[in-house]
Design an enzyme around this catalytic site. Structure first.
Site, PDB file in Angstrom:
ATOM      1  N   ARG A  13      13.743  -3.020  36.604  1.00  0.00           N
ATOM      2  CA  ARG A  13      15.038  -3.595  36.199  1.00  0.00           C
ATOM      3  C   ARG A  13      16.068  -3.419  37.320  1.00  0.00           C
ATOM      4  NH1 ARG A  13      20.289  -2.324  36.070  1.00  0.00           N
ATOM      5  NH2 ARG A  13      19.730  -0.190  35.452  1.00  0.00           N
ATOM      6  N   ASP A  14      16.516  -2.198  37.542  1.00  0.00           N
ATOM      7  CA  ASP A  14      17.584  -1.988  38.534  1.00  0.00           C
ATOM      8  C   ASP A  14      17.079  -2.323  39.931  1.00  0.00           C
ATOM      9  OD1 ASP A  14      20.074  -1.307  39.441  1.00  0.00           O
ATOM     10  OD2 ASP A  14      19.938   0.813  38.945  1.00  0.00           O
ATOM     11  N   HIS A 205      21.773   9.136  37.794  1.00  0.00           N
ATOM     12  CA  HIS A 205      21.309   7.806  38.244  1.00  0.00           C
ATOM     13  C   HIS A 205      21.996   7.543  39.579  1.00  0.00           C
ATOM     14  CE1 HIS A 205      20.352   3.399  37.334  1.00  0.00           C
ATOM     15  NE2 HIS A 205      21.267   3.274  38.272  1.00  0.00           N
ATOM     16  N   HIS A 207      22.246   6.017  43.278  1.00  0.00           N
ATOM     17  CA  HIS A 207      21.826   5.103  44.338  1.00  0.00           C
ATOM     18  C   HIS A 207      21.945   5.861  45.660  1.00  0.00           C
ATOM     19  CE1 HIS A 207      21.495   1.222  42.034  1.00  0.00           C
ATOM     20  NE2 HIS A 207      21.999   2.052  41.127  1.00  0.00           N
ATOM     21  N   CYS A 238      23.182  -3.230  42.633  1.00  0.00           N
ATOM     22  CA  CYS A 238      23.773  -3.964  41.521  1.00  0.00           C
ATOM     23  C   CYS A 238      24.453  -5.206  42.071  1.00  0.00           C
ATOM     24  CB  CYS A 238      24.777  -3.090  40.783  1.00  0.00           C
ATOM     25  SG  CYS A 238      25.695  -3.977  39.533  1.00  0.00           S
ATOM     26  N   ASN A 247      18.328   2.116  44.677  1.00  0.00           N
ATOM     27  CA  ASN A 247      18.272   3.370  43.932  1.00  0.00           C
ATOM     28  C   ASN A 247      17.531   4.368  44.797  1.00  0.00           C
ATOM     29  OD1 ASN A 247      18.149   1.092  41.761  1.00  0.00           O
ATOM     30  ND2 ASN A 247      18.776   2.915  40.671  1.00  0.00           N
TER      31      ASN A 247
HETATM   32  P1  HMG Z   1      30.836 -13.251  29.333  1.00  0.00           P
HETATM   33  O1  HMG Z   1      30.913 -14.479  30.144  1.00  0.00           O
HETATM   34  O2  HMG Z   1      32.081 -12.451  29.163  1.00  0.00           O
HETATM   35  O3  HMG Z   1      30.192 -13.497  27.913  1.00  0.00           O
HETATM   36  O4  HMG Z   1      29.705 -12.323  29.955  1.00  0.00           O
HETATM   37  P2  HMG Z   1      30.468 -14.541  26.790  1.00  0.00           P
HETATM   38  O5  HMG Z   1      30.195 -13.815  25.509  1.00  0.00           O
HETATM   39  O6  HMG Z   1      31.799 -15.210  26.978  1.00  0.00           O
HETATM   40  O7  HMG Z   1      29.292 -15.615  27.044  1.00  0.00           O
HETATM   41  C1  HMG Z   1      29.248 -16.449  28.178  1.00  0.00           C
HETATM   42  C2  HMG Z   1      27.876 -17.096  28.269  1.00  0.00           C
HETATM   43  O8  HMG Z   1      26.885 -16.077  28.461  1.00  0.00           O
HETATM   44  C3  HMG Z   1      27.478 -17.832  27.003  1.00  0.00           C
HETATM   45  O9  HMG Z   1      26.627 -18.899  27.399  1.00  0.00           O
HETATM   46  C4  HMG Z   1      26.664 -16.809  26.264  1.00  0.00           C
HETATM   47  O10 HMG Z   1      25.755 -17.365  25.369  1.00  0.00           O
HETATM   48  C5  HMG Z   1      25.947 -16.114  27.394  1.00  0.00           C
HETATM   49  P3  HMG Z   1      27.160 -20.403  27.509  1.00  0.00           P
HETATM   50  O11 HMG Z   1      27.651 -20.710  26.133  1.00  0.00           O
HETATM   51  O12 HMG Z   1      28.268 -20.390  28.529  1.00  0.00           O
HETATM   52  O13 HMG Z   1      25.936 -21.159  27.965  1.00  0.00           O
HETATM   53  N1  HMG Z   1      25.565 -14.738  27.054  1.00  0.00           N
HETATM   54  C6  HMG Z   1      24.320 -14.254  27.166  1.00  0.00           C
HETATM   55  N2  HMG Z   1      23.173 -14.821  27.580  1.00  0.00           N
HETATM   56  C7  HMG Z   1      22.074 -14.042  27.563  1.00  0.00           C
HETATM   57  N3  HMG Z   1      22.074 -12.752  27.170  1.00  0.00           N
HETATM   58  C8  HMG Z   1      23.210 -12.165  26.751  1.00  0.00           C
HETATM   59  C9  HMG Z   1      24.392 -12.927  26.732  1.00  0.00           C
HETATM   60  N4  HMG Z   1      25.661 -12.657  26.386  1.00  0.00           N
HETATM   61  C10 HMG Z   1      26.364 -13.765  26.578  1.00  0.00           C
HETATM   62  N5  HMG Z   1      23.200 -10.899  26.364  1.00  0.00           N
HETATM   63  C11 HMG Z   1      28.056 -10.608  29.908  1.00  0.00           C
HETATM   64  C12 HMG Z   1      29.428 -11.050  29.435  1.00  0.00           C
HETATM   65  C13 HMG Z   1      27.920  -9.127  29.654  1.00  0.00           C
HETATM   66  C14 HMG Z   1      27.004 -11.364  29.115  1.00  0.00           C
HETATM   67  C15 HMG Z   1      27.929 -10.932  31.414  1.00  0.00           C
HETATM   68  O14 HMG Z   1      29.018 -10.388  32.071  1.00  0.00           O
HETATM   69  C16 HMG Z   1      26.661 -10.437  32.024  1.00  0.00           C
HETATM   70  O15 HMG Z   1      25.572 -10.874  31.684  1.00  0.00           O
HETATM   71  N6  HMG Z   1      26.752  -9.490  32.959  1.00  0.00           N
HETATM   72  C17 HMG Z   1      25.572  -8.975  33.629  1.00  0.00           C
HETATM   73  C18 HMG Z   1      25.863  -7.670  34.202  1.00  0.00           C
HETATM   74  C19 HMG Z   1      24.610  -7.037  34.736  1.00  0.00           C
HETATM   75  O16 HMG Z   1      23.515  -7.283  34.263  1.00  0.00           O
HETATM   76  N7  HMG Z   1      24.797  -6.192  35.746  1.00  0.00           N
HETATM   77  C20 HMG Z   1      23.709  -5.454  36.304  1.00  0.00           C
HETATM   78  C21 HMG Z   1      23.229  -4.388  35.384  1.00  0.00           C
HETATM   79  S1  HMG Z   1      24.320  -2.962  35.303  1.00  0.00           S
HETATM   80  C22 HMG Z   1      23.813  -1.966  36.614  1.00  0.00           C
HETATM   81  O17 HMG Z   1      22.982  -2.362  37.399  1.00  0.00           O
HETATM   82  C23 HMG Z   1      24.380  -0.588  36.718  1.00  0.00           C
HETATM   83  C24 HMG Z   1      23.386   0.492  36.266  1.00  0.00           C
HETATM   84  O18 HMG Z   1      22.197   0.431  37.028  1.00  0.00           O
HETATM   85  C25 HMG Z   1      24.012   1.877  36.429  1.00  0.00           C
HETATM   86  C26 HMG Z   1      24.606   2.093  37.820  1.00  0.00           C
HETATM   87  O19 HMG Z   1      23.897   2.012  38.822  1.00  0.00           O
HETATM   88  O20 HMG Z   1      25.811   2.342  37.835  1.00  0.00           O
HETATM   89  C27 HMG Z   1      22.991   0.325  34.798  1.00  0.00           C
HETATM   90 MG    MG Z   2      21.952   1.289  38.983  1.00  0.00          MG
END
Ligand code: HMG
Ligand code: MG
Length: 283
Positions: A13-14, A205, A207, A238, A247
């Site tokens: 995933r990450d 966690h 990086h 990310c 990571n």
């Molecule tokens: P948004 O635009 O605010 O959401 O995004 P919305 O509710 O207004 O929806 C917009 C569109 O997204 C809609 O589609 C929804 O259906 C769709 P449209 O009508 O425009 O075609 N949608 C989704 N589709 C699939 N799955 C869903 C979903 N939710 C809404 N769950 C949202 C908000 C959170 C969805 C968006 O900002 C997003 O997907 N962000 C992704 C962030 C991400 O994945 N980042 C990487 C992971 S975090 C990370 O790596 C850090 C970590 O490793 C720890 C660290 O290292 O610190 C964990």
């Molecule tokens: Mg991470």
């Protein structure tokens, strides 16, 4: 030192979410299957987020459908909201994670919500997970540094950690998202968080951009943490954290833990095989 330390494998995933080359589900499945053979108890291999935001994870359902599930292994998925949670349940994820941040700017950049709004979105996910008996993990990003705001106050991390605990997260993973944390800063952050939450419910966690992740793990061990997230082959970054590198590499963490006298239960030969596979996936 002795005792068991768990590495929570987040490579599929990450590690992969930020790769530019679109990696096919079959390649991801082969990596997860190899990791299952290496002896991990938990493997994060899916993310039910918007495909527009993170295209690489759009086939998470296919990955969960195609893996050979090893008995006792929990296959985990990120679920930022109810849409993600429902998709994860339909795809057969064993556990889910909500992911927040300790810095406002990163929260907005990553999930398009303020910290307070994100907690409001997580609450129904937490309630649904609890109602269905699904284990819920919590992440906090930017626990020491934010790519947009610089240093993050330890108290801000502790506040979000307490919220995630109150929602029912069985474990909270503390993310040095951009990998710039130094051991002194990680230690100060842990001191604040440990006032709220016992070490058995925390994970590190880290990086590895600044190449201090193994030291950050050591200070965390000294504070009693016994779970660390890592990505095989050191994959990752990310998409919403400019400048973040991979990571910390699982094989490096496993080797350091062995040197320190801890057991991880991993088969180092199979882990090397998985690391080679992961490196080959990199674009
Ligand atoms: P948004 O635009 O605010 O959401 O995004 P919305 O509710 O207004 O929806 C917009 C569109 O997204 C809609 O589609 C929804 O259906 C769709 P449209 O009508 O425009 O075609 N949608 C989704 N589709 C699939 N799955 C869903 C979903 N939710 C809404 N769950 C949202 C908000 C959170 C969805 C968006 O900002 C997003 O997907 N962000 C992704 C962030 C991400 O994945 N980042 C990487 C992971 S975090 C990370 O790596 C850090 C970590 O490793 C720890 C660290 O290292 O610190 C964990
Ligand atoms: Mg991470």
């Amino acid at each position: 030192m002795s005792g068991y330390v768990e590495i929570f494998e987040v490579g599929p995933r990450d590690g992969l979410q930020n790769e530019e080359r679109r990696i096919g589900a079959a390649e991801k499945i082969a990596l997860v299957d190899c990791l299952s053979r290496a002896g991990f108890r938990r493997i994060e291999c899916a993310s039910f987020v918007s495909a527009r935001w993170v295209p690489q994870m759009a086939d998470s359902d296919k990955v969960l459908a195609g893996i050979a599930r090893a008995p006792g292994v929990s296959y985990a998925a990120l679920t930022p909201n109810m849409k993600g949670f429902e998709a994860a349940m339909a795809a057969g994820a064993d556990e889910v994670a909500i992911f927040g941040a300790a810095s406002e700017s990163f929260s907005r950049a990553n999930i398009n919500a303020s910290i307070a709004e994100s907690l409001d979105r997580f609450r129904p996910v937490a309630e649904a997970a609890t109602a269905r008996g699904v284990k819920l993990r919590g992440y906090i990003s930017c626990v020491v540094e934010c790519p947009y705001e610089g240093a993050v106050a330890p108290e801000a991390v502790a506040r979000v950690a307490a919220e995630l605990r109150d929602m029912g997260c069985y474990e909270i993973s503390l993310g040095d998202t951009i990998g710039r944390g130094v051991p002194e800063a990680v230690d100060a952050m842990l001191v604040a968080v440990l006032e709220e939450i016992e070490p058995a419910r925390l994970a590190g966690h880290y990086h590895d951009t600044g190449k201090r992740a193994l030291e950050n793990i050591e200070v965390s061990l000294a504070r009693g943490l016994r779970v660390f997230d890592a990505a095989v082959g050191g994959l990752g970054g990310c998409p919403y954290a400019p400048g973040a590198e991979g990571n910390v590499a699982t094989e490096a963490v496993a080797a350091r833990l062995a040197e320190l006298g801890y057991e991880t239960g991993l088969d180092m030969g199979v882990l090397e095989e998985a690391a080679a596979m992961a490196r080959a996936l990199r674009g």
